[in-house]
Design a protein around this motif. Structure first.
Motif, PDB file in Angstrom:
ATOM      1  N   GLY A 247      36.655  50.538  28.893  1.00 31.06           N
ATOM      2  CA  GLY A 247      35.594  49.845  29.596  1.00 31.06           C
ATOM      3  C   GLY A 247      34.518  49.311  28.676  1.00 31.06           C
ATOM      4  O   GLY A 247      34.062  48.173  28.824  1.00 31.06           O
ATOM      5  N   ILE A 248      34.114  50.125  27.701  1.00 35.34           N
ATOM      6  CA  ILE A 248      32.988  49.750  26.847  1.00 35.34           C
ATOM      7  C   ILE A 248      33.387  48.779  25.744  1.00 35.34           C
ATOM      8  O   ILE A 248      32.734  47.755  25.527  1.00 35.34           O
ATOM      9  CB  ILE A 248      32.339  51.020  26.248  1.00 35.34           C
ATOM     10  N   SER A 249      34.498  49.076  25.037  1.00 38.97           N
ATOM     11  CA  SER A 249      34.828  48.254  23.864  1.00 38.97           C
ATOM     12  C   SER A 249      35.850  47.158  24.147  1.00 38.97           C
ATOM     13  O   SER A 249      35.832  46.113  23.494  1.00 38.97           O
ATOM     14  CB  SER A 249      35.353  49.150  22.727  1.00 38.97           C
ATOM     15  N   ALA A 250      36.746  47.364  25.130  1.00 36.74           N
ATOM     16  CA  ALA A 250      37.767  46.345  25.417  1.00 36.74           C
ATOM     17  C   ALA A 250      37.299  45.355  26.480  1.00 36.74           C
ATOM     18  O   ALA A 250      37.508  44.147  26.359  1.00 36.74           O
ATOM     19  CB  ALA A 250      39.074  47.004  25.849  1.00 36.74           C
ATOM     20  N   PHE A 251      36.648  45.869  27.539  1.00 36.39           N
ATOM     21  CA  PHE A 251      36.223  44.988  28.627  1.00 36.39           C
ATOM     22  C   PHE A 251      34.709  44.726  28.622  1.00 36.39           C
ATOM     23  O   PHE A 251      34.225  43.892  29.391  1.00 36.39           O
ATOM     24  CB  PHE A 251      36.652  45.565  29.974  1.00 36.39           C
ATOM     25  N   HIS A 252      33.966  45.479  27.798  1.00 35.58           N
ATOM     26  CA  HIS A 252      32.522  45.246  27.607  1.00 35.58           C
ATOM     27  C   HIS A 252      31.742  45.309  28.920  1.00 35.58           C
ATOM     28  O   HIS A 252      31.015  44.383  29.276  1.00 35.58           O
ATOM     29  CB  HIS A 252      32.287  43.895  26.915  1.00 35.58           C
ATOM     30  N   VAL A 253      31.899  46.435  29.640  1.00 30.89           N
ATOM     31  CA  VAL A 253      31.208  46.596  30.917  1.00 30.89           C
ATOM     32  C   VAL A 253      30.271  47.803  30.855  1.00 30.89           C
ATOM     33  O   VAL A 253      30.294  48.597  29.918  1.00 30.89           O
ATOM     34  CB  VAL A 253      32.213  46.758  32.086  1.00 30.89           C
ATOM     35  N   SER A 254      29.448  47.952  31.901  1.00 32.46           N
ATOM     36  CA  SER A 254      28.451  49.023  31.980  1.00 32.46           C
ATOM     37  C   SER A 254      29.104  50.361  32.341  1.00 32.46           C
ATOM     38  O   SER A 254      30.247  50.392  32.813  1.00 32.46           O
ATOM     39  CB  SER A 254      27.422  48.668  33.049  1.00 32.46           C
ATOM     40  N   PRO A 255      28.380  51.498  32.156  1.00 35.68           N
ATOM     41  CA  PRO A 255      28.922  52.796  32.583  1.00 35.68           C
ATOM     42  C   PRO A 255      29.332  52.830  34.051  1.00 35.68           C
ATOM     43  O   PRO A 255      30.328  53.466  34.401  1.00 35.68           O
ATOM     44  CB  PRO A 255      27.764  53.760  32.292  1.00 35.68           C
ATOM     45  N   ALA A 256      28.577  52.140  34.917  1.00 39.02           N
ATOM     46  CA  ALA A 256      28.932  52.125  36.344  1.00 39.02           C
ATOM     47  C   ALA A 256      30.281  51.450  36.563  1.00 39.02           C
ATOM     48  O   ALA A 256      31.116  51.918  37.351  1.00 39.02           O
ATOM     49  CB  ALA A 256      27.854  51.414  37.153  1.00 39.02           C
ATOM     50  N   LEU A 257      30.551  50.343  35.842  1.00 40.04           N
ATOM     51  CA  LEU A 257      31.842  49.662  35.972  1.00 40.04           C
ATOM     52  C   LEU A 257      32.954  50.444  35.271  1.00 40.04           C
ATOM     53  O   LEU A 257      34.123  50.335  35.657  1.00 40.04           O
ATOM     54  CB  LEU A 257      31.752  48.235  35.428  1.00 40.04           C
ATOM     55  N   VAL A 258      32.604  51.234  34.254  1.00 40.31           N
ATOM     56  CA  VAL A 258      33.590  52.152  33.675  1.00 40.31           C
ATOM     57  C   VAL A 258      34.033  53.145  34.741  1.00 40.31           C
ATOM     58  O   VAL A 258      35.225  53.444  34.895  1.00 40.31           O
ATOM     59  CB  VAL A 258      33.006  52.894  32.449  1.00 40.31           C
ATOM     60  N   GLY A 259      33.071  53.662  35.497  1.00 45.34           N
ATOM     61  CA  GLY A 259      33.402  54.569  36.596  1.00 45.34           C
ATOM     62  C   GLY A 259      34.266  53.898  37.644  1.00 45.34           C
ATOM     63  O   GLY A 259      35.192  54.509  38.185  1.00 45.34           O
ATOM     64  N   LEU A 260      33.997  52.623  37.934  1.00 41.92           N
ATOM     65  CA  LEU A 260      34.806  51.881  38.906  1.00 41.92           C
ATOM     66  C   LEU A 260      36.232  51.700  38.396  1.00 41.92           C
ATOM     67  O   LEU A 260      37.195  51.820  39.160  1.00 41.92           O
ATOM     68  CB  LEU A 260      34.170  50.520  39.187  1.00 41.92           C
ATOM     69  N   LEU A 261      36.381  51.441  37.098  1.00 44.95           N
ATOM     70  CA  LEU A 261      37.721  51.299  36.522  1.00 44.95           C
ATOM     71  C   LEU A 261      38.488  52.620  36.626  1.00 44.95           C
ATOM     72  O   LEU A 261      39.683  52.633  36.939  1.00 44.95           O
ATOM     73  CB  LEU A 261      37.619  50.863  35.057  1.00 44.95           C
ATOM     74  N   ALA A 262      37.792  53.722  36.374  1.00 43.43           N
ATOM     75  CA  ALA A 262      38.429  55.039  36.508  1.00 43.43           C
ATOM     76  C   ALA A 262      38.827  55.312  37.953  1.00 43.43           C
ATOM     77  O   ALA A 262      39.770  56.064  38.216  1.00 43.43           O
ATOM     78  CB  ALA A 262      37.479  56.125  36.007  1.00 43.43           C
ATOM     79  N   ALA A 263      38.115  54.706  38.901  1.00 45.77           N
ATOM     80  CA  ALA A 263      38.404  54.922  40.326  1.00 45.77           C
ATOM     81  C   ALA A 263      39.482  54.002  40.859  1.00 45.77           C
ATOM     82  O   ALA A 263      39.944  54.186  41.991  1.00 45.77           O
ATOM     83  CB  ALA A 263      37.119  54.726  41.136  1.00 45.77           C
ATOM     84  N   ALA A 264      39.928  52.994  40.071  1.00 50.30           N
ATOM     85  CA  ALA A 264      40.855  51.985  40.581  1.00 50.30           C
ATOM     86  C   ALA A 264      42.180  52.585  41.041  1.00 50.30           C
ATOM     87  O   ALA A 264      42.633  52.342  42.165  1.00 50.30           O
ATOM     88  CB  ALA A 264      41.100  50.913  39.513  1.00 50.30           C
ATOM     89  N   GLU A 265      42.823  53.355  40.181  1.00 47.46           N
ATOM     90  CA  GLU A 265      44.108  53.963  40.556  1.00 47.46           C
ATOM     91  C   GLU A 265      43.967  54.905  41.742  1.00 47.46           C
ATOM     92  O   GLU A 265      44.765  54.855  42.688  1.00 47.46           O
ATOM     93  CB  GLU A 265      44.716  54.664  39.332  1.00 47.46           C
ATOM     94  N   PRO A 266      42.925  55.765  41.772  1.00 48.72           N
ATOM     95  CA  PRO A 266      42.746  56.597  42.963  1.00 48.72           C
ATOM     96  C   PRO A 266      42.508  55.819  44.251  1.00 48.72           C
ATOM     97  O   PRO A 266      42.870  56.288  45.329  1.00 48.72           O
ATOM     98  CB  PRO A 266      41.523  57.450  42.596  1.00 48.72           C
ATOM     99  N   ILE A 267      41.893  54.633  44.168  1.00 45.58           N
ATOM    100  CA  ILE A 267      41.709  53.822  45.379  1.00 45.58           C
ATOM    101  C   ILE A 267      43.076  53.471  45.974  1.00 45.58           C
ATOM    102  O   ILE A 267      43.309  53.610  47.181  1.00 45.58           O
ATOM    103  CB  ILE A 267      40.911  52.541  45.059  1.00 45.58           C
ATOM    104  N   GLY A 268      43.996  53.023  45.121  1.00 40.75           N
ATOM    105  CA  GLY A 268      45.345  52.721  45.594  1.00 40.75           C
ATOM    106  C   GLY A 268      46.069  53.961  46.075  1.00 40.75           C
ATOM    107  O   GLY A 268      46.785  53.930  47.092  1.00 40.75           O
ATOM    108  N   ALA A 269      45.878  55.089  45.366  1.00 42.81           N
ATOM    109  CA  ALA A 269      46.525  56.339  45.763  1.00 42.81           C
ATOM    110  C   ALA A 269      46.011  56.810  47.116  1.00 42.81           C
ATOM    111  O   ALA A 269      46.768  57.352  47.935  1.00 42.81           O
ATOM    112  CB  ALA A 269      46.289  57.413  44.703  1.00 42.81           C
ATOM    113  N   LEU A 270      44.720  56.607  47.365  1.00 44.32           N
ATOM    114  CA  LEU A 270      44.145  56.987  48.653  1.00 44.32           C
ATOM    115  C   LEU A 270      44.765  56.167  49.782  1.00 44.32           C
ATOM    116  O   LEU A 270      45.167  56.706  50.821  1.00 44.32           O
ATOM    117  CB  LEU A 270      42.631  56.788  48.627  1.00 44.32           C
TER     118      LEU A 270
END
Length: 402
Positions: A247-270
């Motif tokens: 999130g930080i070095s490859a996509f250059h996003v904020s900590p909040a969007l890092v958290g959203l990226l971490a939540a992406a797979e669980p959103i689909g799993a849910l």
């Protein structure tokens, strides 16, 4: 609410176990993300971030089988309560250190290791209790609901972790998780869970684990569950340790969007877990398990090659539908294929398979240090996909020969 899910939610003991598990798991994932962000912020090293995350998961490899054997003898309610109280105490100590400005990286790593030791009991105690409280006739919807909820916690936990870390830092993250886990232990105290226990014979545990392994070797379905659990956790879920660097070095996003990226797979799993729990999606359980793992790995490969943060997010959501099948059938197959007197032991062995995740996380961290986080995810997911295909083909041939 009508139907099997409605019946389950009207059962007080199931409702208590389900909710306590949901909140406790959310706090675990919150701490995982916050600790990875803290490590990367302090050191700027992907290896440091993955090592701290690995410390939380490593005890599953070291103690998973032991925990499974112990839970055959010791009251499982007692074990689950300790799995809430001990991490809550650890979080309290770390919150105090953060508040006084004395928190160091080694404190976080040690705290993850101690709390992770209690996490190693999850499969063989609380998840087994969920199936026991539901009863044999409701085990599939019960595990499907619990699996979907676990996916929700892996979504909510990182989201909260990113927000709380960005707003209040580590002192806020650890204070929050301590309070929630203490509340969970208080809520669980009223659970009624009759269980036949026996004298705990520590000298007998290695033999009991060996008996479980010998039984598993004779059952292709159980071998499939264990083998693909190892591959998926060691090669696919290794990406979790690289979420902060990605999130930080490859996509250059904020900590909040890092958290959203971490939540992406669980959103689909849910979403996928909800479809399974409602009975909308029905397929062969072994196919849902192995095919779901493969779908997740394909999604990781595409994500690693993605030029855009939002494309990577969308692909991971799709991959989450795969982990819904994988996660739901992982427990369901073990509870339906194994005899009652073997279940905790065999689920403890599955926990060992889950515990190989930190080894994959460390390997991914080493690759990321040399070649970057994108390459690390690509290499690990590709290897996992190849191993999944090879293992499935081998076990199918072995089953047909038998």
């Amino acid at each position: 609410m009508n139907g099997p899910i409605g019946e389950l939610l009207k059962t007080p003991d199931f409702l208590r176990l389900w909710l306590v598990g949901a909140f406790a798991n959310a706090m675990r994932w919150l701490e995982l993300l916050a600790s990875g962000l803290f490590a990367y912020e302090v050191t700027g090293s992907a290896m440091a971030a993955t090592a701290v995350v690995a410390a939380r998961q490593l005890p599953q490899l070291l103690f998973g089988a032991f925990a499974g054997a112990v839970s055959e003898a010791v009251n499982r309610k007692t074990i689950v309560m300790l799995a809430l109280i001990v991490p809550a105490v650890v979080s309290t100590v770390l919150a105090t250190l953060a508040t006084t400005g004395q928190l160091s990286l080694w404190h976080v790593a040690l705290g993850n290791l101690l709390s992770g030791t209690m996490w190693a009991t999850e499969m063989s105690t609380r998840r087994r209790m969920v199936g026991e409280v539901a009863g044999p006739h409701r085990i599939v919807p019960a595990i499907a609901l619990d699996s979907a909820t676990n996916a929700a916690t892996r979504m909510v936990g990182p989201l909260l972790g990113g927000i709380v870390f960005g707003w209040l830092g580590m002192k806020g993250a650890y204070t929050f998780t301590a309070l929630v886990q203490f509340a969970g232990a208080f809520a669980l105290a009223g659970l009624v869970h009759p269980q036949l226990t026996r004298r705990l014979d520590l000298a007998r545990i290695p033999a009991e684990i060996a008996e479980g392994l010998a039984y598993a070797w004779t059952k292709p379905t159980i071998l499939l569950v264990w083998g693909i659990t190892v591959v998926t956790n060691a090669f696919a879920f290794a990406y979790s340790g690289l979420v902060a660097p990605l999130g930080i070095s490859a996509f250059h996003v904020s900590p909040a969007l890092v958290g959203l990226l971490a939540a992406a797979e669980p959103i689909g799993a849910l979403a996928g877990g909800a479809l399974i729990a409602a009975g909308v999606v029905r397929m062969d359980r072994r196919l849902a398990f192995a095919g779901g793992a493969a779908l997740f790995m394909v999604a990781l490969i595409v994500m690693a090659l993605s030029p855009s943060y939002w494309l990577a997010f969308a692909v991971l959501v799709l991959g989450g539908f795969g982990t819904a099948g994988f996660g739901n059938m992982q427990t369901t197959l073990m509870l339906t294929e194994a005899p009652p007197d073997m279940r905790s032991r065999l689920m403890g062995i599955v926990t060992v398979g889950i515990g190989t995740g930190p080894l994959g996380v460390l390997a991914a961290g080493a690759i990321a240090t040399e070649f970057g986080p994108r390459t690390a995810v690509l290499v690990m997911a590709t290897m996992g996909l190849l191993f999944t295909a090879a293992l499935t083909i081998w076990l199918r041939r072995r089953s047909s020969v038998r």
